[in-house]
Motif scaffolding. Structure first.
Motif, PDB file in Angstrom:
ATOM      1  N   ARG A 175       0.802  -1.213   0.000  1.00 17.26           N
ATOM      2  CA  ARG A 175       0.000   0.000   0.000  1.00 17.26           C
ATOM      3  C   ARG A 175       0.835   1.263   0.000  1.00 17.26           C
ATOM      4  NH1 ARG A 175      -5.356   0.328   3.552  1.00 17.26           N
ATOM      5  NH2 ARG A 175      -6.757   0.045   1.819  1.00 17.26           N
ATOM      6  N   GLU A 198       1.894   3.085  -2.269  1.00 11.12           N
ATOM      7  CA  GLU A 198       1.452   4.178  -3.130  1.00 11.12           C
ATOM      8  C   GLU A 198      -0.056   4.326  -3.051  1.00 11.12           C
ATOM      9  OE1 GLU A 198       2.983   4.065  -7.210  1.00 11.12           O
ATOM     10  OE2 GLU A 198       4.347   2.574  -6.381  1.00 11.12           O
ATOM     11  N   THR A 199      -0.503   5.511  -3.290  1.00  7.56           N
ATOM     12  CA  THR A 199      -1.948   5.690  -3.390  1.00  7.56           C
ATOM     13  C   THR A 199      -2.370   5.334  -4.807  1.00  7.56           C
ATOM     14  OG1 THR A 199      -1.574   7.968  -3.971  1.00  7.56           O
ATOM     15  CG2 THR A 199      -2.135   7.511  -1.668  1.00  7.56           C
ATOM     16  N   VAL A 200      -3.637   5.044  -4.919  1.00  4.79           N
ATOM     17  CA  VAL A 200      -4.155   4.660  -6.223  1.00  4.79           C
ATOM     18  C   VAL A 200      -4.055   5.845  -7.178  1.00  4.79           C
ATOM     19  CG1 VAL A 200      -6.169   3.807  -7.447  1.00  4.79           C
ATOM     20  CG2 VAL A 200      -5.730   3.097  -5.097  1.00  4.79           C
ATOM     21  N   ALA A 201      -3.694   5.519  -8.400  1.00  7.92           N
ATOM     22  CA  ALA A 201      -3.525   6.567  -9.398  1.00  7.92           C
ATOM     23  C   ALA A 201      -4.772   7.443  -9.484  1.00  7.92           C
ATOM     24  CB  ALA A 201      -3.250   5.944 -10.762  1.00  7.92           C
ATOM     25  N   GLU A 202      -4.557   8.723  -9.500  1.00  6.28           N
ATOM     26  CA  GLU A 202      -5.691   9.638  -9.647  1.00  6.28           C
ATOM     27  C   GLU A 202      -5.862   9.967 -11.119  1.00  6.28           C
ATOM     28  OE1 GLU A 202      -7.657  11.133  -7.371  1.00  6.28           O
ATOM     29  OE2 GLU A 202      -6.724  10.303  -5.572  1.00  6.28           O
TER      30      GLU A 202
END
Ligand SMILES: Nc1ncnc2c1ncn2[C@@H]1O[C@H](COP(=O)(O)OP(=O)(O)OP(=O)(O)O)[C@@H](O)[C@H]1O
Ligand SMILES: [Mg+2]
Lengths: 355, 264
Positions: free
Chosen positions: A16, A18-22
């Motif tokens: 986790r 990285e955050t999910v691609a915006e």
């Protein structure tokens, strides 16, 4: 499967972190924004076409056209088609089509008239019987479509003939004259009752048409039943899997359509004064025209019922406008034909939003 | 595993048969799901995995055989029957209405109505309530990059759609959650979120049936693996005692299991 394992390994390492691609939607061009707006509000096109055509005819004809009297005359002329188009819209939203709307309308009006005059049944009861007959006709269509799984086009092509033949056989081709109705059962002509506000002339039928569209529009948006109608038209199998009772929804739509057509039959008596088994024969084609010009997709699940009202009004504006201009009546058909094809082209374009 | 076996399965299928014309999609298939477990179902394309879970979730009515929920025989006539019984399914096709919004889709068939007169008599939907719920569930999933909860589903990417479908099932499932290839269209990170969600659901004590072609996922999550072949349950294996290549060998028929319950 090496690729899967590779993905798996790398994803475990990242976990986790990285955050999910915006995805910020990149700046949409003006055309895309129009496309998006139409996708969200499909009645926008017919509304614009309606307003533009009123303005154009208003400029060409001045106060002969652009007056409360002439504009409300259009409303009176489209009231029957408008009511039938509301019924047609519901069916088309479920990805069906109802070719029998005109036949149900006439049959119901004949039942209202004949029950009153042949059997001496009190007129309000006869009206109720006519409404029940219309609903029953709708039930037959709905049952054949949903339970027997027959294509709506074929079902209603057949029932159109059956209802129309029943209408002629039952009425013995006999017309009940307006004077008789006026004297003995004025309630049959209720929808023709007129009232004036300034120069504007309204009939009960016009008010009914507008109220009907508003109520149906609200119901389609604000109730579970309305959402189910759209879901069934969009993808019946998905709707079934996600918990919609598809059969019941379809039957209810066809029954409601039958009932509305019966109301149109009542309004028809008000409009022409008499009860005639030969009237309103082209209501099915006119209603489909209004629905298509109104931006409701023939593939189902898309469009708003308000659009059908605009569609009916566009046809009314063109008919009256061209007539006042002294043009050949064929020009009306010519332009309506162009509008139908344009409307379908716009529908296809709007659908591309999803791609 | 012997303890597992003595426990009563929460969802059980016996002798399930489903024919499509000449094709026998389910051929006297048995099925067991135990409380609290993650059961993976693996098998080749066309083995009948989707048909099996459809028979368990009311989407397909089996020609023969019985389904038991918590020991009691059930007859689901529609997916709605199964949903009322607490079984929630994400179908392989996702079963969403493309032209309708995310909220509409999440609540399809179980819409919330407004309190009082407007809900009871006018049957008006509680849009605000449904939107808030949908937004919360998508946030829980953390896999959403959705700006507008009222956006039509057809404007979402394939992965986002799958996320919505999984969120819908996770939000409403109370007894059993069935996921038919829930990560097939998802990217690596999004898949990871779904796997975490599956573990999260499991920690709430709800058992899960997971159909997947992704062996690493299966072996990471599953407590037991149901190997499906030619419309039947070939065997059930314990992922701790078998390798992925064993599972693939069983699945494709390259290797025969010694007993039906290898895991036992
Ligand atoms: N509605 C249907 N009509 C006819 N045949 C069907 C239908 N649904 C499934 N089948 C057949 O039943 C068999 C099993 O299909 P099923 O979808 O259950 O396989 P599956 O294991 O889920 O495959 P996949 O991994 O590709 O999803 C296939 O041979 C398929 O062609
Ligand atoms: Mg499948």
């Amino acid at each position: 499967m090496p690729t899967d394992t590779d993905h798996y390994e790398s994803s475990v390492r990242e976990r986790r972190a990285e955050t999910v691609a915006e995805f910020k939607s990149h700046k949409a061009g003006p055309l895309q924004r129009v496309q998006h707006a139409l996708h969200v509000t499909p009645a926008l096109v017919p509304l614009i076409v309606l307003l533009v055509s009123i303005i154009v005819f208003g400029l060409l004809l001045g106060s002969r056209f652009f007056s409360p009297f002439a504009l409300t005359l259009i409303l009176q002329q489209v009231q029957i088609v408008g009511i039938v188009a509301a019924a047609q819209s519901l069916v088309i939203l479920t990805a069906g089509i109802d070719l029998s709307v005109g036949a149900i309308m006439v049959l119901s009006s004949v039942v209202m008239g004949q029950f009153t005059f042949r059997y001496g049944i009190p007129a309000p009861v006869a009206v109720a019987c006519g409404l029940a007959v219309g609903t029953a006709c709708g039930f037959v269509n709905g049952w054949l479509v949903s339970v027997m799984r027959l294509p709506p086009f074929i079902v209603t092509l057949g029932s159109w003939q059956i209802f129309l033949a029943t209408n002629y056989l039952y009425s013995a081709n006999e017309t009940i004259r307006a004077q008789e109705i006026e004297a003995a059962a004025p309630i049959l002509q209720l929808f023709g009752a007129k009232f004036q506000i300034g120069g504007a002339v309204f009939t009960v039928g016009v008010v009914f048409m507008i109220a009907l569209i508003v109520v149906l529009g609200w119901t389609l948006r604000q109730t579970a039943w309305g959402r189910h109608v759209y879901a069934v038209g969009d993808d019946a199998e998905a709707a079934q899997l996600s918990g919609v009772n598809v059969k019941r929804t379809l039957i209810s739509v066809y029954m409601l359509s039958g009932l509305i057509c019966a109301f149109a039959g009542w309004a028809l008596i008000g409009r022409i004064g008499s009860v005639s088994p030969t009237s309103g024969y082209d209501a099915n084609i006119e209603s489909i025209t209004a629905v298509v010009i109104g931006g409701i997709s023939l593939f189902g699940g898309r469009g708003s019922i308000m659009g059908s009202l605009f569609g009916a009004l566009i046809v009314g504006v063109f008919s009256l406008g061209l007539r006042l201009l002294g043009a050949d009546a064929q020009w009306t058909y010519f332009f309506i034909g162009v509008l139908i094809i344009a409307a379908v082209a716009v529908d296809q374009w709007i659908r591309k939003v999803s791609a | 595993m012997s303890i597992e076996q003595k426990r009563e399965p929460i969802l059980k299928g016996r002798n399930l048969v489903k024919r499509y014309g000449k094709v026998v999609a389910l051929d006297h298939c048995d099925f067991d799901l135990y409380p609290g477990e993650i059961l993976a179902v693996i098998g080749d394309n066309g083995a009948g995995k989707s048909t099996l879970i459809k028979a368990l979730s009311g989407a397909v009515i089996p020609d023969e055989g019985e389904v038991y929920l918590e020991g009691k025989q059930v007859h689901f006539h529609s997916p709605n029957d199964a949903r009322h019984a607490g079984i929630e399914t994400v179908y392989q096709t996702l079963a969403m209405s493309p032209a309708l919004s995310i909220t509409d889709n999440m609540f399809m068939g179980r819409e919330l109505r407004k309190p009082g007169f407007r809900g009871k008599w006018l049957r008006q939907l509680d849009r605000a309530g449904m939107e808030k719920f949908a937004r919360d569930k998508l946030n829980d999933l953390g896999l959403m990059t959705i700006q507008n909860i009222n956006q039509a589903v057809e404007t979402l990417s394939g992965g986002q759609r799958q996320g919505v479908a999984v969120a819908r099932a996770a939000a409403f499932g109370s007894k059993v959650i069935i996921l038919d290839e829930p990560t097939a269209a998802l990217g690596v990170k999004e898949s990871r979120r779904v796997l975490e969600l599956i573990l999260d659901v499991k920690s709430r004590g709800i058992p899960i049936i997971l159909i997947s072609h992704n062996m690493p996922h299966v072996f990471e999550l599953a407590d037991r693996v149901h190997v499906h072949r030619l419309g039947q349950r070939l065997c059930v294996i314990d992922p701790k005692n078998h390798s992925m290549s064993d599972a693939v060998a069983f699945m494709t028929g390259a290797k025969e299991p010694e007993t039906e319950f290898e895991a036992a």
